[in-house]
Scaffold this motif. Sequence first.
Motif, PDB file in Angstrom:
ATOM      1  N   GLY A   1     -21.392   4.850 -15.779  1.00  0.00           N
ATOM      2  CA  GLY A   1     -22.544   4.004 -15.878  1.00  0.00           C
ATOM      3  C   GLY A   1     -22.900   2.932 -14.743  1.00  0.00           C
ATOM      4  O   GLY A   1     -24.211   2.868 -14.369  1.00  0.00           O
ATOM      5  N   MET A   2     -21.825   2.581 -13.987  1.00  0.00           N
ATOM      6  CA  MET A   2     -21.918   1.767 -12.886  1.00  0.00           C
ATOM      7  C   MET A   2     -22.197   2.437 -11.726  1.00  0.00           C
ATOM      8  O   MET A   2     -23.221   2.220 -10.934  1.00  0.00           O
ATOM      9  CB  MET A   2     -20.571   1.131 -12.682  1.00  0.00           C
ATOM     10  CG  MET A   2     -20.110   0.160 -13.768  1.00  0.00           C
ATOM     11  SD  MET A   2     -18.522  -0.614 -13.324  1.00  0.00           S
ATOM     12  CE  MET A   2     -18.775  -1.611 -11.969  1.00  0.00           C
ATOM     13  N   GLN A   3     -21.661   3.863 -11.638  1.00  0.00           N
ATOM     14  CA  GLN A   3     -22.184   4.638 -10.494  1.00  0.00           C
ATOM     15  C   GLN A   3     -23.721   4.938 -10.649  1.00  0.00           C
ATOM     16  O   GLN A   3     -24.298   5.184  -9.699  1.00  0.00           O
ATOM     17  CB  GLN A   3     -21.249   6.005 -10.470  1.00  0.00           C
ATOM     18  CG  GLN A   3     -19.707   5.739 -10.053  1.00  0.00           C
ATOM     19  CD  GLN A   3     -19.175   6.855 -10.267  1.00  0.00           C
ATOM     20  OE1 GLN A   3     -19.185   7.834 -10.831  1.00  0.00           O
ATOM     21  NE2 GLN A   3     -17.777   6.687  -9.844  1.00  0.00           N
ATOM     22  N   PHE A   4     -24.128   5.299 -11.866  1.00  0.00           N
ATOM     23  CA  PHE A   4     -25.404   5.771 -11.921  1.00  0.00           C
ATOM     24  C   PHE A   4     -26.252   4.672 -11.333  1.00  0.00           C
ATOM     25  O   PHE A   4     -27.383   4.917 -10.748  1.00  0.00           O
ATOM     26  CB  PHE A   4     -25.812   5.928 -13.374  1.00  0.00           C
ATOM     27  CG  PHE A   4     -27.224   6.195 -13.781  1.00  0.00           C
ATOM     28  CD1 PHE A   4     -27.637   7.513 -13.754  1.00  0.00           C
ATOM     29  CD2 PHE A   4     -28.169   5.194 -14.096  1.00  0.00           C
ATOM     30  CE1 PHE A   4     -28.904   7.926 -13.869  1.00  0.00           C
ATOM     31  CE2 PHE A   4     -29.465   5.285 -14.144  1.00  0.00           C
ATOM     32  CZ  PHE A   4     -29.886   6.820 -14.359  1.00  0.00           C
ATOM     33  N   ILE A   5     -26.158   3.454 -11.888  1.00  0.00           N
ATOM     34  CA  ILE A   5     -26.806   2.273 -11.256  1.00  0.00           C
ATOM     35  C   ILE A   5     -26.752   2.048  -9.980  1.00  0.00           C
ATOM     36  O   ILE A   5     -27.569   1.868  -9.168  1.00  0.00           O
ATOM     37  CB  ILE A   5     -26.687   0.703 -11.991  1.00  0.00           C
ATOM     38  CG1 ILE A   5     -27.239   1.158 -13.464  1.00  0.00           C
ATOM     39  CG2 ILE A   5     -27.157  -0.433 -11.189  1.00  0.00           C
ATOM     40  CD1 ILE A   5     -27.050  -0.301 -14.255  1.00  0.00           C
ATOM     41  N   PHE A   6     -25.549   1.988  -9.298  1.00  0.00           N
ATOM     42  CA  PHE A   6     -25.419   1.680  -7.884  1.00  0.00           C
ATOM     43  C   PHE A   6     -25.694   2.720  -7.117  1.00  0.00           C
ATOM     44  O   PHE A   6     -26.001   2.536  -5.648  1.00  0.00           O
ATOM     45  CB  PHE A   6     -23.902   1.269  -7.738  1.00  0.00           C
ATOM     46  CG  PHE A   6     -23.655  -0.174  -8.126  1.00  0.00           C
ATOM     47  CD1 PHE A   6     -23.937  -1.181  -7.368  1.00  0.00           C
ATOM     48  CD2 PHE A   6     -22.864  -0.296  -9.453  1.00  0.00           C
ATOM     49  CE1 PHE A   6     -23.685  -2.550  -7.700  1.00  0.00           C
ATOM     50  CE2 PHE A   6     -22.680  -1.666  -9.938  1.00  0.00           C
ATOM     51  CZ  PHE A   6     -22.984  -2.843  -8.941  1.00  0.00           C
ATOM     52  N   HIS A   7     -25.929   3.988  -7.439  1.00  0.00           N
ATOM     53  CA  HIS A   7     -26.394   4.928  -6.895  1.00  0.00           C
ATOM     54  C   HIS A   7     -27.935   5.309  -7.092  1.00  0.00           C
ATOM     55  O   HIS A   7     -28.497   5.982  -6.252  1.00  0.00           O
ATOM     56  CB  HIS A   7     -25.695   6.365  -7.182  1.00  0.00           C
ATOM     57  CG  HIS A   7     -24.492   6.564  -6.811  1.00  0.00           C
ATOM     58  ND1 HIS A   7     -23.500   7.353  -7.097  1.00  0.00           N
ATOM     59  CD2 HIS A   7     -23.816   5.681  -5.726  1.00  0.00           C
ATOM     60  CE1 HIS A   7     -22.228   7.053  -6.685  1.00  0.00           C
ATOM     61  NE2 HIS A   7     -22.320   5.956  -5.734  1.00  0.00           N
TER      62      HIS A   7
ATOM     63  N   LEU B   1     -31.408  -0.288  -8.860  1.00  0.00           N
ATOM     64  CA  LEU B   1     -30.427  -1.467  -8.475  1.00  0.00           C
ATOM     65  C   LEU B   1     -31.237  -2.536  -7.798  1.00  0.00           C
ATOM     66  O   LEU B   1     -30.818  -3.946  -7.941  1.00  0.00           O
ATOM     67  CB  LEU B   1     -29.399  -0.915  -7.524  1.00  0.00           C
ATOM     68  CG  LEU B   1     -28.602  -1.724  -6.666  1.00  0.00           C
ATOM     69  CD1 LEU B   1     -27.514  -2.513  -7.880  1.00  0.00           C
ATOM     70  CD2 LEU B   1     -27.738  -1.295  -5.752  1.00  0.00           C
ATOM     71  N   ALA B   2     -32.474  -2.416  -6.790  1.00  0.00           N
ATOM     72  CA  ALA B   2     -33.327  -3.521  -6.251  1.00  0.00           C
ATOM     73  C   ALA B   2     -33.866  -4.122  -7.646  1.00  0.00           C
ATOM     74  O   ALA B   2     -33.632  -5.629  -7.604  1.00  0.00           O
ATOM     75  CB  ALA B   2     -34.292  -2.856  -5.608  1.00  0.00           C
TER      76      ALA B   2
END
Length: 438
Positions: free
Chosen positions: A240-246, A251-252
Amino acid sequence: MPTASAAPHHDPYAALRIPEFRRFISARACMTLATQVQGVAVSWQMFKLTGDPLALGLIGLAEAIPSIVVSLYAGHLADSVRRKNIIVSMVAVLLLCSVALWLLASPTGLPLLTAGVGFRLPLAGLVVLKALPLYAVIFVSGVARGFLGPATFSFMPQLMPAREHLANAITWSSTTWQTAAVIGPAIGGLLFAHLGMAVAYGVDIILMAFALLLFISIASRPLPATEGDKLGLKESVLSGMQFIFHNQLVLAALSLDLFAVLFGGAVALLPVFADKVLMVGADGLGYLRAAPAVGSVLMAVSLTYFPLRRHAGLKLLWAVGGFGLATILFALSSSFWLSLFLLFMTGVFDSVSVIVRSTLIHTYTPEYMKGRVSAVNNIFIGSSNEIGAFESGVAARVLGVVQSVVFGGAMTLLVVGITAWRADKLRRLDLTPEPVKA
């Protein structure tokens, strides 16, 4: 050869034609009314007990810390367990918290709120923390809301029979939430001022009980099918974290809201403005608390008829910038009516941000991952309201109440400038639907 025809006709009431969605937003409205009434009563009660604006900020911190701690696990749970089960359980916990606050407002419970514990906080000096039982109840409610956020966020799309109804459902969900947020503070202020704490908390209990019954009446839904093997807790949270940060666009948008809310909110200090600056008392506090929500609901209603599509990213940036400017002007105002208008405008601007962000997350996130992504969103945004309240309390202690709100608004404008400069995908964001091919 297929040809592109005009965009599909927009039905502003599409989601409202679904009975279970109507029950869902009604339940959220009752729950929001309950928490808003509770919030006004707790903040006014706390300020009268302590006379310290930092104590108001600590209310937010007491709720944010447990919410942040459980959020990632809550997101994993929302993608692993039927979401309705989580919702019903956590609303039941919130109902018990409402009962506890009512008991503390009784003649038997009030003496428990007078004891204090002293500690030193950097920059703020010696702090005497009173009303520890109130903080304890808020802490437990923070745990419940940490689990509730991902579950409700990911359950709502499952009520939609067709994906094209989702954007309309997001807007109506925001509209009903904001409508309840308009009515709730005014009711809370009036109840507290004229009938006392016990009655205000009693109404809180009744509304929360209605919310629980409405959620129970909605049929459960199976979990969406996943891609690949079922993940363990660690892998699930990391995905879940990787999805957002990628995803630069999501993310913006999240980062923009995070820092804008963190620095730009004046709501936590409204009891001080109502009592010391504008001198309007508990009645005035209810209206001040309601003003941003009035602006939000009117903007949200307008967006159901005129969806925000072309140049959505630029409009988002301008809206958050307007939020920061209105916050600065509110801090400098000594007129009750001008202050009401400026708070109203912060709600107008904030509504644009909320709807664009929710649409982005729902649109770009797979169904089976929405609980985890919503959990990260809650850490970014949901908890930033409470941490922002703590930041406002500390800044008010160090800089003064007015100066701290001016500082927060200025920081919001700085964040908007940096985001506009760095996030080119957000600047170019367009939410216009693709034409239907004949």
